[in-house]
Write a protein that holds these residues in place. Sequence first.
Motif, PDB file in Angstrom:
ATOM      1  N   PHE A 150       0.833  -1.207   0.000  1.00 51.26           N
ATOM      2  CA  PHE A 150       0.000   0.000   0.000  1.00 51.26           C
ATOM      3  C   PHE A 150       0.870   1.260   0.000  1.00 51.26           C
ATOM      4  O   PHE A 150       2.002   1.245   0.503  1.00 51.26           O
ATOM      5  N   PRO A 151       0.334   2.359  -0.536  1.00 51.94           N
ATOM      6  CA  PRO A 151       1.118   3.594  -0.608  1.00 51.94           C
ATOM      7  C   PRO A 151       1.509   4.108   0.781  1.00 51.94           C
ATOM      8  O   PRO A 151       0.718   4.029   1.717  1.00 51.94           O
ATOM      9  N   GLY A 152       2.719   4.607   0.871  1.00 50.51           N
ATOM     10  CA  GLY A 152       3.192   5.189   2.121  1.00 50.51           C
ATOM     11  C   GLY A 152       3.412   4.187   3.239  1.00 50.51           C
ATOM     12  O   GLY A 152       3.477   4.566   4.404  1.00 50.51           O
ATOM     13  N   PHE A 153       3.564   2.898   2.912  1.00 42.54           N
ATOM     14  CA  PHE A 153       3.771   1.874   3.927  1.00 42.54           C
ATOM     15  C   PHE A 153       4.993   2.208   4.777  1.00 42.54           C
ATOM     16  O   PHE A 153       6.054   2.553   4.269  1.00 42.54           O
ATOM     17  N   THR A 154       4.828   2.101   6.081  1.00 42.15           N
ATOM     18  CA  THR A 154       5.933   2.270   7.017  1.00 42.15           C
ATOM     19  C   THR A 154       5.775   1.243   8.130  1.00 42.15           C
ATOM     20  O   THR A 154       4.653   0.915   8.518  1.00 42.15           O
ATOM     21  N   CYS A 155       6.886   0.728   8.596  1.00 45.05           N
ATOM     22  CA  CYS A 155       6.861  -0.308   9.627  1.00 45.05           C
ATOM     23  C   CYS A 155       7.965  -0.048  10.640  1.00 45.05           C
ATOM     24  O   CYS A 155       9.055   0.396  10.281  1.00 45.05           O
ATOM     25  N   LEU A 156       7.670  -0.327  11.888  1.00 46.90           N
ATOM     26  CA  LEU A 156       8.679  -0.314  12.943  1.00 46.90           C
ATOM     27  C   LEU A 156       8.681  -1.671  13.620  1.00 46.90           C
ATOM     28  O   LEU A 156       7.618  -2.206  13.959  1.00 46.90           O
ATOM     29  N   LEU A 157       9.867  -2.225  13.796  1.00 51.44           N
ATOM     30  CA  LEU A 157      10.047  -3.473  14.527  1.00 51.44           C
ATOM     31  C   LEU A 157      10.726  -3.150  15.846  1.00 51.44           C
ATOM     32  O   LEU A 157      11.733  -2.433  15.868  1.00 51.44           O
ATOM     33  N   ALA A 158      10.177  -3.649  16.937  1.00 47.72           N
ATOM     34  CA  ALA A 158      10.784  -3.480  18.259  1.00 47.72           C
ATOM     35  C   ALA A 158      11.592  -4.734  18.552  1.00 47.72           C
ATOM     36  O   ALA A 158      11.038  -5.833  18.577  1.00 47.72           O
ATOM     37  N   ARG A 159      12.890  -4.546  18.750  1.00 46.61           N
ATOM     38  CA  ARG A 159      13.783  -5.701  18.915  1.00 46.61           C
ATOM     39  C   ARG A 159      14.652  -5.564  20.152  1.00 46.61           C
ATOM     40  O   ARG A 159      15.083  -4.473  20.513  1.00 46.61           O
ATOM     41  N   THR A 160      14.951  -6.716  20.745  1.00 51.36           N
ATOM     42  CA  THR A 160      15.875  -6.757  21.873  1.00 51.36           C
ATOM     43  C   THR A 160      17.296  -6.609  21.344  1.00 51.36           C
ATOM     44  O   THR A 160      17.541  -6.710  20.137  1.00 51.36           O
ATOM     45  N   ALA A 161      18.241  -6.440  22.256  1.00 48.90           N
ATOM     46  CA  ALA A 161      19.650  -6.343  21.871  1.00 48.90           C
ATOM     47  C   ALA A 161      20.116  -7.626  21.184  1.00 48.90           C
ATOM     48  O   ALA A 161      21.038  -7.610  20.371  1.00 48.90           O
ATOM     49  N   GLN A 162      19.461  -8.747  21.464  1.00 47.75           N
ATOM     50  CA  GLN A 162      19.814 -10.024  20.841  1.00 47.75           C
ATOM     51  C   GLN A 162      19.121 -10.208  19.484  1.00 47.75           C
ATOM     52  O   GLN A 162      19.330 -11.219  18.818  1.00 47.75           O
ATOM     53  N   GLY A 163      18.303  -9.249  19.086  1.00 46.93           N
ATOM     54  CA  GLY A 163      17.653  -9.306  17.774  1.00 46.93           C
ATOM     55  C   GLY A 163      16.283  -9.941  17.749  1.00 46.93           C
ATOM     56  O   GLY A 163      15.691 -10.094  16.675  1.00 46.93           O
ATOM     57  N   ALA A 164      15.736 -10.306  18.898  1.00 49.29           N
ATOM     58  CA  ALA A 164      14.396 -10.901  18.937  1.00 49.29           C
ATOM     59  C   ALA A 164      13.337  -9.811  18.743  1.00 49.29           C
ATOM     60  O   ALA A 164      13.390  -8.755  19.383  1.00 49.29           O
ATOM     61  N   THR A 165      12.382 -10.066  17.883  1.00 50.37           N
ATOM     62  CA  THR A 165      11.281  -9.121  17.663  1.00 50.37           C
ATOM     63  C   THR A 165      10.260  -9.311  18.779  1.00 50.37           C
ATOM     64  O   THR A 165       9.742 -10.409  18.979  1.00 50.37           O
TER      65      THR A 165
END
Length: 184
Positions: free
Chosen positions: A47-62
Motif C-alpha cells: 500500500f502507498p506510504g507503507f511504514t513499519c517499525l520493529l521493536a527488537r531486543t539487543a539479541q535481535g528478537a522481535t
Amino acid sequence: MIDLRRAGPGEFIAALPAVLDVYTAAMRPPADQLSGRQGIMRNHATFPGFTCLLARTAQGATVGFGYAFHGAAGQWWHDVVRQALAERAGPGSASGWLDDALEIAELHVHPDHQGRGIGRRLVRGLCEGRPERSAVLSTHDRPTAARHLYRRLGFVDLLTMFVFPGGYEHYAIVGVPLPLPAPR
C-alpha cells in the motif's frame, strides 16, 4: 533495552514469521486464521506510504511491531470505516478524518514486554514526520491497555461499538490530528 528499527516492505515481509509470532502471542487468534492474516499483512506492505517499525531486543528478537500506510479508496478497512462514519457522523466528518489519513493497521507488543512504553514508542514513531492530516485505527472497544494508550496519545472516538462486516466483536475507531500532541 528495546530498539525500534524502521523496516521497508521487503524487510517487513522477510520478518513476517517473527511478526506473526508477536501477533499470535498478543491477540491469540484461532490457528486457522494465521495464514489469512499473513496474506493480509503481505498485501498491506504494497500500500502507498507503507511504514513499519520493529521493536527488537539487543539479541535481535522481535518483541513488537507496528505498521501503517496512507489510507485510500479501494482499501477494505478504509472503505468500510468511511461508509460507517459517513452514516453515523455525516460525510463531512468522514472526509475530515479519512481523506488524508495515516491508517495504523497493526500494532502489537508481545505480552512479556507490555507495560514498558514500547507501544507508545511504536505509535509515536509511526506518526512522526508523516504528511497526512490525521492518524486513524481500530481497537477493541473495551477498557484495554491499548485503548488507554491511544487516549493518552490524544486519539478520540470516531465510532464506538462498531462491528466489521462478517465479524462479531465490538471495535472503536479512533483518530487524532497529526502531528501527535507533544508528550505530557
